[in-house]
Design a protein around this motif. Structure first.
Motif, PDB file in Angstrom:
ATOM      1  N   ILE A   3      80.730  69.519  23.076  1.00  0.00           N
ATOM      2  CA  ILE A   3      81.303  70.420  24.166  1.00  0.00           C
ATOM      3  C   ILE A   3      80.830  69.589  25.620  1.00  0.00           C
ATOM      4  O   ILE A   3      81.572  69.466  26.530  1.00  0.00           O
ATOM      5  CB  ILE A   3      81.178  71.857  23.979  1.00  0.00           C
ATOM      6  CG1 ILE A   3      81.813  72.256  22.941  1.00  0.00           C
ATOM      7  CG2 ILE A   3      81.658  72.494  25.383  1.00  0.00           C
ATOM      8  CD1 ILE A   3      81.387  73.588  22.668  1.00  0.00           C
ATOM      9  N   ALA A   4      79.432  69.552  25.530  1.00  0.00           N
ATOM     10  CA  ALA A   4      78.905  68.903  26.684  1.00  0.00           C
ATOM     11  C   ALA A   4      79.356  67.484  27.029  1.00  0.00           C
ATOM     12  O   ALA A   4      79.784  67.309  28.292  1.00  0.00           O
ATOM     13  CB  ALA A   4      77.332  68.571  26.593  1.00  0.00           C
ATOM     14  N   ARG A   5      79.631  66.730  26.038  1.00  0.00           N
ATOM     15  CA  ARG A   5      80.222  65.237  26.194  1.00  0.00           C
ATOM     16  C   ARG A   5      81.636  65.678  27.156  1.00  0.00           C
ATOM     17  O   ARG A   5      82.144  64.676  27.848  1.00  0.00           O
ATOM     18  CB  ARG A   5      80.726  64.527  24.877  1.00  0.00           C
ATOM     19  CG  ARG A   5      81.099  63.298  25.298  1.00  0.00           C
ATOM     20  CD  ARG A   5      80.714  62.429  23.858  1.00  0.00           C
ATOM     21  NE  ARG A   5      81.863  61.242  23.816  1.00  0.00           N
ATOM     22  CZ  ARG A   5      81.552  60.123  24.747  1.00  0.00           C
ATOM     23  NH1 ARG A   5      80.545  60.133  25.723  1.00  0.00           N
ATOM     24  NH2 ARG A   5      82.688  59.124  24.944  1.00  0.00           N
ATOM     25  N   VAL A   6      82.371  66.263  26.527  1.00  0.00           N
ATOM     26  CA  VAL A   6      83.828  66.674  27.037  1.00  0.00           C
ATOM     27  C   VAL A   6      83.595  67.100  28.647  1.00  0.00           C
ATOM     28  O   VAL A   6      84.463  66.562  29.532  1.00  0.00           O
ATOM     29  CB  VAL A   6      84.546  67.844  26.315  1.00  0.00           C
ATOM     30  CG1 VAL A   6      86.194  67.764  27.027  1.00  0.00           C
ATOM     31  CG2 VAL A   6      84.901  67.170  24.945  1.00  0.00           C
ATOM     32  N   HIS A   7      82.810  67.942  28.691  1.00  0.00           N
ATOM     33  CA  HIS A   7      82.367  68.539  30.453  1.00  0.00           C
ATOM     34  C   HIS A   7      81.954  67.189  31.165  1.00  0.00           C
ATOM     35  O   HIS A   7      82.454  66.898  32.197  1.00  0.00           O
ATOM     36  CB  HIS A   7      81.514  69.458  30.193  1.00  0.00           C
ATOM     37  CG  HIS A   7      82.118  70.833  29.745  1.00  0.00           C
ATOM     38  ND1 HIS A   7      83.295  71.467  30.588  1.00  0.00           N
ATOM     39  CD2 HIS A   7      81.730  71.674  28.786  1.00  0.00           C
ATOM     40  CE1 HIS A   7      83.279  72.539  30.322  1.00  0.00           C
ATOM     41  NE2 HIS A   7      82.625  72.806  28.874  1.00  0.00           N
ATOM     42  N   TYR A   8      81.095  66.213  30.468  1.00  0.00           N
ATOM     43  CA  TYR A   8      80.821  65.111  31.207  1.00  0.00           C
ATOM     44  C   TYR A   8      81.855  64.211  31.349  1.00  0.00           C
ATOM     45  O   TYR A   8      82.087  63.788  32.598  1.00  0.00           O
ATOM     46  CB  TYR A   8      79.863  64.530  30.407  1.00  0.00           C
ATOM     47  CG  TYR A   8      79.431  63.013  31.099  1.00  0.00           C
ATOM     48  CD1 TYR A   8      78.711  62.662  32.078  1.00  0.00           C
ATOM     49  CD2 TYR A   8      79.959  61.702  30.162  1.00  0.00           C
ATOM     50  CE1 TYR A   8      78.515  61.584  32.584  1.00  0.00           C
ATOM     51  CE2 TYR A   8      79.657  60.450  30.763  1.00  0.00           C
ATOM     52  CZ  TYR A   8      78.662  60.259  32.046  1.00  0.00           C
ATOM     53  OH  TYR A   8      78.647  59.132  32.340  1.00  0.00           O
ATOM     54  N   ILE A   9      82.876  63.793  30.723  1.00  0.00           N
ATOM     55  CA  ILE A   9      83.840  63.166  30.761  1.00  0.00           C
ATOM     56  C   ILE A   9      84.933  63.674  31.861  1.00  0.00           C
ATOM     57  O   ILE A   9      85.493  63.025  32.463  1.00  0.00           O
ATOM     58  CB  ILE A   9      84.709  62.842  29.403  1.00  0.00           C
ATOM     59  CG1 ILE A   9      83.900  62.012  28.564  1.00  0.00           C
ATOM     60  CG2 ILE A   9      85.973  62.074  29.635  1.00  0.00           C
ATOM     61  CD1 ILE A   9      84.437  61.889  27.121  1.00  0.00           C
ATOM     62  N   SER A  10      84.775  64.987  32.027  1.00  0.00           N
ATOM     63  CA  SER A  10      85.677  65.910  33.089  1.00  0.00           C
ATOM     64  C   SER A  10      84.923  65.941  34.242  1.00  0.00           C
ATOM     65  O   SER A  10      85.560  66.543  35.104  1.00  0.00           O
ATOM     66  CB  SER A  10      86.141  66.962  32.413  1.00  0.00           C
ATOM     67  OG  SER A  10      86.890  67.062  31.320  1.00  0.00           O
ATOM     68  N   CYS A  11      83.924  65.216  34.397  1.00  0.00           N
ATOM     69  CA  CYS A  11      83.007  65.262  35.490  1.00  0.00           C
ATOM     70  C   CYS A  11      82.315  66.567  35.990  1.00  0.00           C
ATOM     71  O   CYS A  11      82.282  66.807  37.227  1.00  0.00           O
ATOM     72  CB  CYS A  11      83.780  64.640  36.781  1.00  0.00           C
ATOM     73  SG  CYS A  11      84.112  62.864  36.694  1.00  0.00           S
ATOM     74  N   ASP A  12      82.368  67.676  35.064  1.00  0.00           N
ATOM     75  CA  ASP A  12      81.576  68.752  35.224  1.00  0.00           C
ATOM     76  C   ASP A  12      80.256  68.686  34.668  1.00  0.00           C
ATOM     77  O   ASP A  12      79.942  69.197  33.599  1.00  0.00           O
ATOM     78  CB  ASP A  12      82.355  69.898  34.360  1.00  0.00           C
ATOM     79  CG  ASP A  12      81.852  71.143  34.641  1.00  0.00           C
ATOM     80  OD1 ASP A  12      80.911  71.295  35.271  1.00  0.00           O
ATOM     81  OD2 ASP A  12      82.419  72.302  34.202  1.00  0.00           O
ATOM     82  N   PHE A  13      79.390  67.930  35.579  1.00  0.00           N
ATOM     83  CA  PHE A  13      78.045  67.462  35.146  1.00  0.00           C
ATOM     84  C   PHE A  13      77.168  68.885  35.076  1.00  0.00           C
ATOM     85  O   PHE A  13      76.332  68.694  34.131  1.00  0.00           O
ATOM     86  CB  PHE A  13      77.749  66.507  36.096  1.00  0.00           C
ATOM     87  CG  PHE A  13      78.567  65.490  36.342  1.00  0.00           C
ATOM     88  CD1 PHE A  13      78.824  64.720  35.328  1.00  0.00           C
ATOM     89  CD2 PHE A  13      78.767  64.900  37.551  1.00  0.00           C
ATOM     90  CE1 PHE A  13      79.647  63.591  35.287  1.00  0.00           C
ATOM     91  CE2 PHE A  13      79.404  63.881  37.751  1.00  0.00           C
ATOM     92  CZ  PHE A  13      79.983  63.100  36.704  1.00  0.00           C
ATOM     93  N   GLU A  14      77.248  69.694  35.935  1.00  0.00           N
ATOM     94  CA  GLU A  14      76.361  71.093  35.951  1.00  0.00           C
ATOM     95  C   GLU A  14      76.315  71.676  34.430  1.00  0.00           C
ATOM     96  O   GLU A  14      75.234  71.854  33.730  1.00  0.00           O
ATOM     97  CB  GLU A  14      76.592  71.847  36.660  1.00  0.00           C
ATOM     98  CG  GLU A  14      75.973  71.197  38.269  1.00  0.00           C
ATOM     99  CD  GLU A  14      74.537  71.024  38.230  1.00  0.00           C
ATOM    100  OE1 GLU A  14      73.739  71.588  37.404  1.00  0.00           O
ATOM    101  OE2 GLU A  14      74.128  70.442  39.100  1.00  0.00           O
ATOM    102  N   ARG A  15      77.657  71.834  33.973  1.00  0.00           N
ATOM    103  CA  ARG A  15      78.091  72.555  32.707  1.00  0.00           C
ATOM    104  C   ARG A  15      77.444  71.612  31.713  1.00  0.00           C
ATOM    105  O   ARG A  15      76.889  71.988  30.345  1.00  0.00           O
ATOM    106  CB  ARG A  15      79.334  72.800  32.343  1.00  0.00           C
ATOM    107  CG  ARG A  15      79.868  73.504  31.333  1.00  0.00           C
ATOM    108  CD  ARG A  15      79.227  74.599  31.172  1.00  0.00           C
ATOM    109  NE  ARG A  15      79.687  75.515  30.140  1.00  0.00           N
ATOM    110  CZ  ARG A  15      78.850  76.362  29.416  1.00  0.00           C
ATOM    111  NH1 ARG A  15      77.731  76.635  29.797  1.00  0.00           N
ATOM    112  NH2 ARG A  15      79.376  76.949  28.294  1.00  0.00           N
ATOM    113  N   ALA A  16      77.804  70.266  31.607  1.00  0.00           N
ATOM    114  CA  ALA A  16      77.455  69.211  30.590  1.00  0.00           C
ATOM    115  C   ALA A  16      75.764  69.414  30.475  1.00  0.00           C
ATOM    116  O   ALA A  16      75.237  69.347  29.431  1.00  0.00           O
ATOM    117  CB  ALA A  16      77.691  67.807  30.864  1.00  0.00           C
ATOM    118  N   LEU A  17      75.080  69.227  31.733  1.00  0.00           N
ATOM    119  CA  LEU A  17      73.723  69.399  31.510  1.00  0.00           C
ATOM    120  C   LEU A  17      73.248  70.449  30.922  1.00  0.00           C
ATOM    121  O   LEU A  17      72.239  70.561  30.114  1.00  0.00           O
ATOM    122  CB  LEU A  17      73.224  69.160  32.993  1.00  0.00           C
ATOM    123  CG  LEU A  17      71.734  68.819  33.149  1.00  0.00           C
ATOM    124  CD1 LEU A  17      71.338  67.560  32.620  1.00  0.00           C
ATOM    125  CD2 LEU A  17      71.347  68.907  34.591  1.00  0.00           C
TER     126      LEU A  17
END
Length: 218
Positions: free
Chosen positions: A43-57
């Motif tokens: 899930i974090a990887r998808v958020h990273y790809i979507s540039c939602d870095f805080e959620r990914a972290l």
């Protein structure tokens, strides 16, 4: 299914499928089960790809806690998660933190993997990306070349990590020596990607745009 959707660039569908998997696993598994960390990481990887870095972290850090509980802190699952956190930190321009996490991953790999394992190439490439972000292009190129040497010994020539590395080296050459040498590398990367991905893959299209922009700037 979520992984397939993510690889095809279907981020919203991927998130839906991964969250469904997480809901099911949370209901039947112990909180420290590493399968939960795997899903959190996906899930974090998808958020990273979507540039939602805080959620990914946030999700990668939760995954790291579970991996520590399941396997201890000196484990390759932690190394991969440190790598992911480092990548997100780099995207946030938190370069000192990114270097720290990438070196943590590297040190764990040194204790568990043979010296020519491809994951050392991963570490060197990621270190290069941080130095590139800091504008230290000679240092970035040094680590990219180290990654290239590892990949030559550990990966087939038509592997996506080789394509990523060629693009990264090309970016340095574009800044240091001009477009001509960079374009050769970009086109070599594109040839690898075309052998792996469909013509509509968003990552493939992104590399094509890099080449188009570079040729327009000639």
């Amino acid at each position: 299914m979520g992984l397939v959707a993510s690889q095809n660039g279907e981020d919203k569908n991927a998130l839906k499928l991964f969250h469904k998997s997480l809901f099911i696993r949370t209901g039947i598994l112990q909180p420290s089960d590493p399968s939960l960390a795997d899903t959190l990481g996906a899930i974090a990887r998808v958020h990273y790809i979507s540039c939602d870095f805080e959620r990914a972290l946030d999700l990668y850090q939760k995954a790291l806690v579970i991996f520590h509980q399941a396997f201890g802190e000196d484990d390759l699952t932690s190394a991969m998660t440190y790598t992911n956190i480092g990548v997100v930190s780099n995207a946030q321009t938190k370069y000192a933190e990114a270097l720290d996490f990438h070196w943590k991953a590297f040190e764990i790999r040194c204790r568990h993997l043979p010296p020519n394992h491809f994951r050392f190439g991963t570490s060197y490439n990621n270190l290069g990306e941080v130095y590139y972000g800091r504008g230290e292009y000679d240092e970035a190129l040094k680590y990219y070349k180290m990654a290239q040497e590892v990949y030559k010994k550990s990966l087939p020539s038509r592997h996506i990590d080789n394509a990523i590395l060629l693009v990264n080296i090309g970016r340095v050459h574009e800044l240091k020596t001009g477009l001509q040498e960079a374009l050769v590398l970009y086109k070599a990367a594109l040839a690898i990607c075309r052998a792996i991905w469909s013509t509509e893959n968003p990552h493939l299209l992104q590399i094509e745009r890099v080449i188009e922009n570079a040729e327009n700037d000639k």
